[in-house]
Scaffold this active site. Structure first.
Site, PDB file in Angstrom:
ATOM      1  N   HIS A 158     -15.833 -77.478  70.267  1.00 32.60           N
ATOM      2  CA  HIS A 158     -15.296 -76.617  69.204  1.00 32.60           C
ATOM      3  C   HIS A 158     -13.945 -76.009  69.574  1.00 32.60           C
ATOM      4  CE1 HIS A 158     -18.912 -76.359  66.505  1.00 32.60           C
ATOM      5  NE2 HIS A 158     -19.452 -76.900  67.584  1.00 32.60           N
ATOM      6  N   ASP A 349      -5.820 -72.371  69.208  1.00 32.21           N
ATOM      7  CA  ASP A 349      -7.131 -72.248  68.564  1.00 32.21           C
ATOM      8  C   ASP A 349      -7.689 -73.638  68.308  1.00 32.21           C
ATOM      9  OD1 ASP A 349      -9.301 -71.029  67.265  1.00 32.21           O
ATOM     10  OD2 ASP A 349      -7.988 -69.576  66.266  1.00 32.21           O
TER      11      ASP A 349
HETATM   12  P1  ADP Z   1     -13.369 -68.169  66.603  1.00 34.74           P
HETATM   13  O1  ADP Z   1     -14.473 -69.169  66.438  1.00 34.74           O
HETATM   14  O2  ADP Z   1     -12.454 -68.427  67.761  1.00 34.74           O
HETATM   15  O3  ADP Z   1     -13.821 -66.756  66.560  1.00 34.74           O
HETATM   16  P2  ADP Z   1     -12.616 -68.916  63.865  1.00 34.74           P
HETATM   17  O4  ADP Z   1     -11.498 -68.392  63.032  1.00 34.74           O
HETATM   18  O5  ADP Z   1     -12.748 -70.387  63.881  1.00 34.74           O
HETATM   19  O6  ADP Z   1     -12.406 -68.332  65.321  1.00 34.74           O
HETATM   20  O7  ADP Z   1     -14.003 -68.356  63.328  1.00 34.74           O
HETATM   21  C1  ADP Z   1     -14.189 -66.995  63.232  1.00 34.74           C
HETATM   22  C2  ADP Z   1     -15.302 -66.680  62.226  1.00 34.74           C
HETATM   23  O8  ADP Z   1     -15.725 -65.350  62.452  1.00 34.74           O
HETATM   24  C3  ADP Z   1     -14.829 -66.755  60.781  1.00 34.74           C
HETATM   25  O9  ADP Z   1     -15.883 -67.203  59.969  1.00 34.74           O
HETATM   26  C4  ADP Z   1     -14.467 -65.300  60.459  1.00 34.74           C
HETATM   27  O10 ADP Z   1     -14.683 -64.958  59.112  1.00 34.74           O
HETATM   28  C5  ADP Z   1     -15.393 -64.527  61.362  1.00 34.74           C
HETATM   29  N1  ADP Z   1     -14.715 -63.320  61.898  1.00 34.74           N
HETATM   30  C6  ADP Z   1     -13.663 -63.274  62.719  1.00 34.74           C
HETATM   31  N2  ADP Z   1     -13.298 -62.010  62.982  1.00 34.74           N
HETATM   32  C7  ADP Z   1     -14.130 -61.233  62.312  1.00 34.74           C
HETATM   33  C8  ADP Z   1     -14.273 -59.820  62.171  1.00 34.74           C
HETATM   34  N3  ADP Z   1     -13.454 -58.972  62.783  1.00 34.74           N
HETATM   35  N4  ADP Z   1     -15.266 -59.381  61.367  1.00 34.74           N
HETATM   36  C9  ADP Z   1     -16.084 -60.265  60.752  1.00 34.74           C
HETATM   37  N5  ADP Z   1     -16.005 -61.587  60.855  1.00 34.74           N
HETATM   38  C10 ADP Z   1     -15.049 -62.072  61.622  1.00 34.74           C
END
Ligand code: ADP
Length: 455
Positions: A158, A349
């Site tokens: 991932h 990312d």
């Molecule tokens: P990572 O897997 O590195 O955290 P991604 O952007 O691929 O990054 O996925 C992050 C997920 O978590 C998304 O579905 C996003 O909506 C959720 N997310 C990220 N930050 C927050 C936050 N501060 N509060 C709620 N949900 C979050």
């Protein structure tokens, strides 16, 4: 019909709507056909258990079974906090400067994978298809093979896969490569990650190309391909109708009626580049004064130990609202829909799902603009976003300004193209593509056996 076995560090309950990305992605497959098994860490740390020991819990959720294992404190610290998150996470995000390759943590990483393999192999059926997720579990297939497992095993990474020269800095990277060859299929997020992987196995393992996406080394053949992960577009749009989403939307709309709202939503991690983003925002305010007193950046950041200061604050105008916690997906939805611009500017990312979520919920008649880092995996697909180099804060500020001033027609055109792709390449398409490749590899092997039989 074969049963699907999913293995990941954490296991979600696919029956719960808020279970998160992977649960949504695999839940459907686990619950259909021959049912499925989801195996991983329970999230529990046992103070009594010795290293390499952990109690197994079985739980039935509809047609799927959840099998979870507790970790002893030393295993949790070395496998999870240690090698996975202090060695592999930074190294795979191109941050060797932050990586700690301590030997004892590496031992813990191998020990937990061996323990997982032992517990899992006892639960396997001969025609299972096994799908292993992410960097915590790279050695799992090799451990399973040592226990006699001959089932098809696929692996999906991932996070990004850096260029070979970075991978080669990881002590014991030769072993890492050998572990990959215990899988039948290795899936990466992007074409770039795939190129790095192929160069790595060709240069370091002398893997031989076998045609198509197949490579042979260590007397095994694997198939390597990219499968960009998506979101569940319908599920996310469905949230928009919830009370919480509507409330958030209405409150923010009133509050920011005369202002221009920019949003950032991230887990607080150095890979997300928040200091660079705030610097670019500061340059926006400094270089384009029309934004002073009008532009506001709401940054939602799920907590870790870092802290970032707000600046440029005046009594009735706080340009950065820094919200240091996790928001529900419903509230996020309401926030995304109010924003004129989303700043998705990680330094590196694997994919970045926030970019896709933002696109999914915009009003097609009056959509916001996505400013996206070229170093997010999503940039390979989302070409109509305004792509930025987050290290170049001045140019990023220019592009944010362009996003804020973009004419309606251009916003609509860009959004339509992006939406089309986010919708088509959703999480279900991703899962189907991976599982189809894993089973067609089976067909490829059978063909090869037949051909060899005739020879
Ligand atoms: P990572 O897997 O590195 O955290 P991604 O952007 O691929 O990054 O996925 C992050 C997920 O978590 C998304 O579905 C996003 O909506 C959720 N997310 C990220 N930050 C927050 C936050 N501060 N509060 C709620 N949900 C979050």
């Amino acid at each position: 019909m074969s049963r699907l076995v999913v293995v990941s560090n954490r296991v979600g309950d696919p029956r719960k709507p808020a279970a998160g990305g992977l649960a949504v992605a695999v839940g459907e497959s686990l619950a259909s056909g021959a049912g499925g098994l989801w195996f991983g860490w329970s999230g529990q740390i046992s103070e009594e258990a010795a290293p390499g020991e952990g109690e197994l819990h079985m739980q039935h959720a509809g047609r799927s079974t959840l099998a979870t294992v507790d970790l002893s404190r030393p295993d949790h610290d070395s496998y999870y906090l240690g090698y996975s998150n202090q060695a592999l996470w930074p190294a795979f995000h191109y941050r060797l400067d932050l990586a700690d390759f301590e030997r004892s943590q590496f031992e813990g990483y191998k020990r937990v994978n061996r323990m997982f393999a032992a517990k899992l192999s006892a639960l396997l059926r001969p025609d299972d298809v096994i799908w292993v997720h992410d960097y915590h579990l790279i050695p799992l297939a090799a451990e399973l093979r040592m226990l006699g497992c001959t089932q098809r095993i696929g692996f999906f990474l991932h996070i990004p896969l850096p260029p070979p020269t970075i991978l080669a800095a990881i002590p014991g990277h030769e072993g890492l490569m050998r572990w990959f060859f215990a899988y039948d299929l290795v899936g990466l997020q992007t074409q770039l990650d795939l190129e790095h992987f192929v160069r790595f196995i060709r240069d370091e393992a002398r893997a031989r190309p076998m045609g198509g996406d197949r490579y042979q080394a260590y007397e095994r053949t694997l198939c390597a391909r990219s499968f960009p992960i998506g979101i569940d577009v319908e599920e996310f749009q469905h949230l928009a109708r919830s009370r919480e989403a509507i409330e958030t939307y209405t409150t923010l709309k009133e509050e920011y009626a005369k202002r221009r709202l920019l949003v950032g939503v991230d887990r607080l991690d150095y890979s997300k580049g928040l200091p660079h983003r705030f610097r670019a925002f500061r340059e926006l305010l400094a270089n384009y004064p029309e934004n002073r007193m009008s532009a506001t950046l709401i940054q939602i950041a799920s907590p870790t130990r870092e802290s970032v200061h707000a600046y440029y604050g005046e009594l009735d105008w706080m340009p950065v609202r820094y919200i240091h916690r996790t928001w529900s997906r419903r509230r996020l939805e309401g926030l995304y829909r109010n924003a004129k611009v989303a700043l998705v500017t990680p330094l590196r990312d694997g994919m970045n799902l926030v970019a896709k979520e933002f696109i999914a919920v915009q009003d097609a008649e009056d959509p916001g603009v996505l400013v996206l880092s070229r170093f997010a995996g999503a940039a390979e697909q989302l070409r109509e976003a305004l792509l930025v180099n987050p290290y170049d804060t001045e140019t990023t500020a220019q592009l944010i300004q362009r996003a804020l001033r973009m004419p309606l027609e251009e916003r609509r055109e860009r959004h339509a193209a992006l939406y089309e792709r986010v919708r088509r390449d959703d999480v279900h398409a991703w899962r189907r593509a991976f599982l189809a490749a894993l089973s067609s590899e089976q067909a490829a092997d059978a063909e090869q056996e037949v051909a060899e039989g005739h020879a």
